[in-house]
Write an enzyme that holds these catalytic residues in place. Structure first.
Site, PDB file in Angstrom:
ATOM      1  N   HIS A  37       0.843  -1.212   0.000  1.00  0.00           N
ATOM      2  CA  HIS A  37       0.000   0.000   0.000  1.00  0.00           C
ATOM      3  C   HIS A  37       0.874   1.257   0.000  1.00  0.00           C
ATOM      4  CE1 HIS A  37      -2.769  -2.906   2.199  1.00  0.00           C
ATOM      5  NE2 HIS A  37      -3.505  -2.535   1.162  1.00  0.00           N
ATOM      6  N   GLY A 147      -2.780  -2.292  -6.844  1.00  0.00           N
ATOM      7  CA  GLY A 147      -1.615  -3.179  -6.932  1.00  0.00           C
ATOM      8  C   GLY A 147      -1.804  -4.261  -7.982  1.00  0.00           C
TER       9      GLY A 147
END
Ligand code: PAF
Length: 279
Positions: A37, A147
């Site tokens: 993150h 991601g």
């Protein structure tokens, strides 16, 4: 940095930013932030005037027997990470703020969600698309960051943005790994020591598959077999799927002669982990 709980308050601040002509980057998360993150936040920080991180464990993307209740949550820890990373706003709504009791509109996509993770998690991507769509409408970002570890999710969100004409640039960011190769994931916290060591089999088996392709193997089934046989050597591992699909439609291929995604999902004990590579 502000922690905002309501849609109305996010809208207020977003309106002010837009009036000043500032660009906004959104990093949607379910919290319990890790270096994966952090790399998304860093990218968002570099590419935008303002950064919003949403922290919301979205109940609509968990099936009945999945880990919604046990999913790790720690907003204080997340806040510190965001503050240090230069985030402007954390949007951390309660469930009732996102889904009132009459909530009944969902974003449902044909085809792309059916394979890979969608096979064993049939409602998952309907929940993901719905919440991401809501976040896009609430935050109105110029760019949103996801991601590559959730490769199917990234492909689906890109498709949704194109299909529904969102004026938002979707930016996919590389997988971040532990030193031994395990892809960073909030779910890694479920693993005990023995399982944590066993979990390296995901990246190890993919490395074997990737090397085969790099050395000229074009037969997808042979590469899949090599990956499976490496995973099966690990007694704590149980394969959910190992697939090689084309990048556009996420459908299985026989021959590897264009861009492909090799994706796996493996149970280590009770924890389901995913990993992939694109070549
Ligand atoms: O990838 C995740 O953490 C979630 O699926 C997302 C995109 C934040 C939606 O809840």
């Amino acid at each position: 940095m502000k922690i905002i709980k309501t849609v109305e308050d996010v809208r207020k601040i977003v309106r002010e930013w837009k009036k000043e002509g500032l660009s906004i980057g959104l990093v949607p998360t379910m919290g319990y932030l890790h270096e994966g993150h952090q790399s998304l936040i860093k990218k968002a920080r570099e590419g935008n005037d303002r950064v919003v991180v949403s922290v919301f464990v979205n109940p609509k993307q968990f099936g009945e027997n999945e880990d919604f209740d046990s999913y790790p949550r720690d907003i204080e820890r997340d806040s510190k990470i965001c503050e240090e990373a230069g985030v402007d706003v954390i949007f951390n709504p309660e469930i009732a703020e996102m889904y009132d009791k009459f909530f009944s509109s969902f974003v449902n996509m044909d085809t792309l969600p059916n394979g890979l993770c969608g096979k064993s998690r049939p409602i998952h991507f309907k929940g993901v698309c719905t919440v991401v769509c809501k976040l896009f409408n609430i935050v109105c970002p110029d760019r949103a960051y996801f991601g590559q570890k959730d490769a199917q999710q990234l492909a689906i969100i890109k498709r949704m943005v194109s299909d529904l004409n969102f004026d938002i640039q979707i930016i996919g960011c590389p997988i971040v790994r532990e030193e031994d190769g395990l892809a960073k994931s909030s779910r890694n916290t479920y693993l005990n020591d023995e399982e944590r060591s066993a979990a390296v089999v995901l990246s190890r088996s993919l490395k074997i598959g990737k090397e085969l392709i790099e050395n000229g193997e074009k037969n997808a089934e042979k590469v899949i077999s090599a990956i499976k046989s490496e995973i099966n050597k690990e007694k704590l591992a149980k394969i959910d799927y190992v697939e090689i699909v084309d990048m556009n439609r996420l459908r299985g291929v026989d021959n590897i002669d264009g861009p492909i995604l090799a994706a796996i999902a493996v149970y280590i004990g009770k924890t389901r982990l995913i990993d992939n590579f694109i070549i």
